[in-house]
Design a protein around this motif. Sequence first.
Motif, PDB file in Angstrom:
ATOM      1  N   ASN A 179       0.815  -1.222   0.000  1.00  0.00           N
ATOM      2  CA  ASN A 179       0.000   0.000   0.000  1.00  0.00           C
ATOM      3  C   ASN A 179       0.852   1.277   0.000  1.00  0.00           C
ATOM      4  OD1 ASN A 179      -2.302  -1.708   0.266  1.00  0.00           O
ATOM      5  ND2 ASN A 179      -1.948  -1.780   2.487  1.00  0.00           N
ATOM      6  N   ILE A 180       2.046   1.206  -0.587  1.00  0.00           N
ATOM      7  CA  ILE A 180       2.918   2.375  -0.721  1.00  0.00           C
ATOM      8  C   ILE A 180       3.068   2.681  -2.212  1.00  0.00           C
ATOM      9  CG2 ILE A 180       5.173   3.382  -0.215  1.00  0.00           C
ATOM     10  CD1 ILE A 180       3.528   2.751   2.271  1.00  0.00           C
ATOM     11  N   ALA A 181       2.908   3.940  -2.568  1.00  0.00           N
ATOM     12  CA  ALA A 181       3.001   4.331  -3.978  1.00  0.00           C
ATOM     13  C   ALA A 181       4.368   3.969  -4.556  1.00  0.00           C
ATOM     14  CB  ALA A 181       2.743   5.825  -4.124  1.00  0.00           C
ATOM     15  N   LYS A 182       4.379   3.533  -5.815  1.00  0.00           N
ATOM     16  CA  LYS A 182       5.619   3.108  -6.472  1.00  0.00           C
ATOM     17  C   LYS A 182       6.620   4.250  -6.567  1.00  0.00           C
ATOM     18  CE  LYS A 182       7.352   1.080 -10.775  1.00  0.00           C
ATOM     19  NZ  LYS A 182       8.295   2.161 -11.063  1.00  0.00           N
ATOM     20  N   ASP A 183       6.146   5.468  -6.837  1.00  0.00           N
ATOM     21  CA  ASP A 183       7.083   6.581  -6.982  1.00  0.00           C
ATOM     22  C   ASP A 183       7.779   6.906  -5.660  1.00  0.00           C
ATOM     23  OD1 ASP A 183       4.736   7.426  -5.845  1.00  0.00           O
ATOM     24  OD2 ASP A 183       4.796   9.423  -6.754  1.00  0.00           O
ATOM     25  N   LYS A 184       7.101   6.690  -4.528  1.00  0.00           N
ATOM     26  CA  LYS A 184       7.733   6.926  -3.230  1.00  0.00           C
ATOM     27  C   LYS A 184       8.833   5.895  -2.993  1.00  0.00           C
ATOM     28  CE  LYS A 184       5.353   8.082   0.369  1.00  0.00           C
ATOM     29  NZ  LYS A 184       4.379   8.094   1.467  1.00  0.00           N
ATOM     30  N   LYS A 185       8.581   4.642  -3.366  1.00  0.00           N
ATOM     31  CA  LYS A 185       9.603   3.605  -3.219  1.00  0.00           C
ATOM     32  C   LYS A 185      10.788   3.886  -4.132  1.00  0.00           C
ATOM     33  CE  LYS A 185       6.439  -0.127  -1.894  1.00  0.00           C
ATOM     34  NZ  LYS A 185       5.928  -1.473  -2.226  1.00  0.00           N
ATOM     35  N   ASP A 186      10.497   4.260  -5.382  1.00  0.00           N
ATOM     36  CA  ASP A 186      11.580   4.557  -6.323  1.00  0.00           C
ATOM     37  C   ASP A 186      12.406   5.757  -5.855  1.00  0.00           C
ATOM     38  OD1 ASP A 186      10.699   2.490  -7.884  1.00  0.00           O
ATOM     39  OD2 ASP A 186       9.602   3.755  -9.302  1.00  0.00           O
ATOM     40  N   GLN A 187      11.735   6.750  -5.285  1.00  0.00           N
ATOM     41  CA  GLN A 187      12.446   7.910  -4.767  1.00  0.00           C
ATOM     42  C   GLN A 187      13.372   7.513  -3.624  1.00  0.00           C
ATOM     43  OE1 GLN A 187      12.455  10.913  -5.985  1.00  0.00           O
ATOM     44  NE2 GLN A 187      13.595  11.990  -4.387  1.00  0.00           N
TER      45      GLN A 187
END
Length: 735
Positions: free
Chosen positions: A507-515
């Motif tokens: 439930n964590i946005a992909k862009d936040k993980k990539d960042q």
Amino acid sequence: MDGYDSIVQEKLDAVMPWIGMYIASASAVCTLAMAADLLYGFKRKKLWFPCKYFSLSATSLTLLAVAMKIPMDLNTNMLHSADLLAKLGSLVFMSTAMANFMSSLGSMNDKELLANIVALGILVITIVANVLIQHIQLRQIPKYVGVVLLPTISVMLLLVTFVSLAITIPTTKRSLESKYQEKHRVALAEEEVVQRRESISFKNQRRKMMKYWVMAETSNPQFVMARSVVCTTSTLIPLLPAIMLATSHIKLIMWFKDLSFGTAASVYGGYTRWIIVIQSIGVVVGTIAPTLRWFIDVGFKYSTTNYYNVRDEFRIETYWIQTLVDWRDNFSSLQIRQDKCTKYLHDAKWFILTFCIGVQILIVLISKLVVFICALLMSPFFLCFGRINKFLMWLLSKVMTSDNNGNDQLGDDTDINLTSYLLLLEGEAELPRRILKDIVRRADNTIQAGLKKQPQCLINLLTKFVGFNGVGEFDSNQIPSLHSYEPPNCWTLPVVTLTTIAVALPNIAKDKKDQLVSSVSEGLSLAKIVEKTFNTNAQLWNIKKAADVSWVRVALCRNWLDMDLRKTSLKVKTSKEVLQKLSNKAGRTIMEFKREVKDAYMENPLYWPVKVVAANSMYRVSRTILLSCEAENEVTDDGLFEGISVMIADILAACLTNLAHVITTMCHRNAIEKREESVQEAFLLLGKTEQILELLQQREWPSLDHDKATYIDEWRAFFCPGGDDDPAVQLQVII
């Protein structure tokens, strides 16, 4: 039988044009390398043109040996116009190449120096021997003798100057290193005074490092070789053969009324003209750097010569002959026995080395005389040029009164007296002020290049940290060990482990993980520099390798120990499930290792396989976070992700507090041949981490010594002196 021999000879001659293409290709590579060094010198504003791409090495000597195929060819008829021009061009090309990479002698250690000089000597003597054999056999052909005589002498003279310079290098380096260490002690004493009065800032860090930049630049062995009188004089040696080659070109072009250079009757065919063109271009390109080097050295000699006491200008400094004197007076290699053989050997050694000392003194005296005469002859030009330059500078100052960048740049450093950190050899005059200004300008340009490469993703992550508590809280002592011993920690492994957990959360946005991955990637690159600089013992090698191997798979494939993190985050519903899966996977890996390995040697965690080291870190960190989650009733996925991000920022921030110490250490740790490159990397790192240093300065640091602050376990001991971890306290950071 004669017919059969002629058929075989024709077949062999048929492939010779391919050899000509090979010669032209090798000549083209050498020409491009000389051009690259020329452009590099102009770009860096180092008009002594350091040898970066074309230096004396096995590669360059191999290429030159291929390019010298024509003058070493004893069996081919090469008496036609184009063939003779190719032979002349090859010899001039060889002398020009030697003049270009002469200063590279300074960048070698003693073993490399000996090996390369011997290899160069073998190549030059082979070329000269072949040319002399041809000269003896064809001495009745005047046009051949006139072509080969002058370039052959120039190649041989250059070899003599190579040997003369090589002899001085060990003594020169020892003298420069001694002066460097003395100045280093003075700089350290000044730094201690400054640190007691001032806080460490970017400006103060730059000012402190500028001393080492000046020392590294002026003690660069290549720069020292380039400004020596022998090297300056040797740059004139290839000029006469180059002028002779240009004259031959002009005569043949005028004679044949085109650019064909006449007929080529050799077996190399049409590639003979290609060889002529490429090697002639190489001579033109290769002549520029030695000529400019000579011009600058002579101009410097003109400005520093004491014309009222000419005797001092011809004094032979100790470093020119010290190596030969040491060899002559060294008896350790001879076994002292009372017999005539030993006495004769010692006398022979003494007379030979005394003769070599005399030859060395003669070479240095001739070189000084040539430079002195050139300075006298060029004095009207330099006087006129100096007055024009002063007038232009005065005019520029009047027109652009508001632009004082260059003066301010040097003025910022005059209070620390940078001129006292210029490292010069015995008898060398102080370098002109403009050279010091150029040195300072290059340093600031390097910092500016670093400023353009600042890790913005990492800087954004570091804005989240408010203290260093995460360093002591990522691994709880309440978690029981699955093995008898626990491996030590390094800075990178817990960061990789925490990032792996964050990437696996649902439930964590992909862009936040990539960042986060991008931020951690930039942080790990800096953390590795810290570890490489200080953690040099072998104990942490396997731990750091586990971090590197794990990070590659996480960053590129989102995979950890064959566990797909993307699929895991989609299958589970809560963060606790992810933590439990990662913990169970890590625990099974450790237990399987314990069951399968019976060797007592592997009981030591320093020798565990990297996947076991990574699993042990994952087990402890994931169990610690689970323990923290159990102390709270409500744990959101976003809150846990942010808490882990803060903990990562805390660990990276603690590691990067060592950056100032790392940058200073990089300035003076390496050997003299690599010191300038190391200092340049330090200045680039200073610019790259400017915002990080300013950000870290805004926080209060723990009172740890430099030696302890470089290890994460020392930080953990500082924050958890009793070894007891309170899950509720950890929860405040994580959630």
